[in-house]
Design an enzyme around this catalytic site. Structure first.
Site, PDB file in Angstrom:
ATOM      1  CD  GLU A 114      -2.996  -1.037   2.255  1.00 28.90           C
ATOM      2  OE1 GLU A 114      -4.124  -0.586   2.028  1.00 28.90           O
ATOM      3  OE2 GLU A 114      -2.623  -1.451   3.367  1.00 28.90           O
ATOM      4  CD  GLU A 134      -3.362  -5.944   3.889  1.00 27.61           C
ATOM      5  OE1 GLU A 134      -2.723  -4.888   3.951  1.00 27.61           O
ATOM      6  OE2 GLU A 134      -3.248  -6.757   2.936  1.00 27.61           O
TER       7      GLU A 134
END
Length: 260
Positions: A114, A134
């Site tokens: 990210e 995640e």
């Protein structure tokens, strides 16, 4: 200066270099990491001589992502209180007026992926591996992962990587558009610095508007993007740097840009 345990910040001429520098801990992202990152960003904002940023890492890996010990202590209330701040830390690179290059080696997982998604250009070593796992831990990426990855590689690939938690190597990352440049590991930092120095010596106003124009085009309609082009062109055509760039080219000399 309140950084140095997880991150270092140095300058090479007009290029700022942020180094993830806690290799023994796989450069994990936790509370201290994020506060150090914010402190460096404040320093970048106050330095008007910078023309580019390179984000790299010491050790065998860029970052293995979020520190699971940090994740264990996160609650819904914590997210409500802090997520906007956390997202801004990673959006900072996209909003910055100067180009930001990520130089990635080894593992680049989760929050680290990210982080690089907010950068302008991603250069990876041939040993790099990418994953956004995640979902495996019971949550979805929340610092730009579902948003920027989808813009970058398309909806199908984003779903495969995020929902499927698949790891990909550097060659596949290049093929699907997650990275822009693939090099041998020993050439990584040299390639990143060479490109950063090149861009840092271009006219600052032109760099700023070119970057923002591309961002606008990626996030809005064609009509809106063309309107931005009209505005930026009107501004740039009144700058000293444009006249200097053209004159220096015709006179076959090196230009001296002043940022105005």
């Amino acid at each position: 200066m309140s950084y140095g345990k997880h991150l270092t910040f140095n300058k090479d001429g007009k290029v700022g270099i942020i180094t993830l520098d806690n290799a023994k801990g796989f450069n994990l992202v936790g509370t201290d990491f994020l506060y150090e990152l914010e402190e460096i960003q404040k320093e970048i904002n106050s330095d008007h001589e910078l023309g580019g940023i390179v984000i790299n890492a010491n050790g065998d890996h860029f970052s293995a992502g979020i520190d699971l010990n940090f994740l264990q202590g996160v609650s819904s209330q914590f997210i409500m209180d802090n997520l906007v701040w956390l997202q801004k830390l990673y959006s900072f690179w996209q909003d910055l007026n100067i180009p930001v290059i990520a130089a990635i080696n080894g593992l680049c997982y989760g929050s680290a992926t990210e982080l690089i998604l907010g950068c302008d250009i991603r250069i990876a070593a041939d040993d790099a591996k990418f994953s956004i796992p995640e979902v495996r831990f019971g949550l979805s990426p929340d610092m730009g992962g579902t948003t920027r990855l989808t813009h970058l590689v398309g909806i199908g690939q984003a779903k495969r990587l995020i929902i499927g938690c698949e790891e990909i190597d550097a060659e596949e990352a290049l093929r699907i558009g997650l990275i822009e440049i693939l090099v041998k590991k020993e050439e990584l930092n040299e390639r990143a610095m060479k490109l950063a120095h090149k861009m840092a010596n271009f006219p600052p106003v032109a760099i700023r508007f070119a970057k923002k124009g591309i961002n606008v085009a990626n996030e809005s309609s064609v009509a809106s993007a063309l309107l931005f082009e009209q505005a930026q062109s009107t501004f740039c055509c009144g700058t000293e740097d444009l006249r200097e760039g053209v004159t220096a080219f015709l006179e076959k000399r090196k230009p001296v840009f002043k940022g105005r």
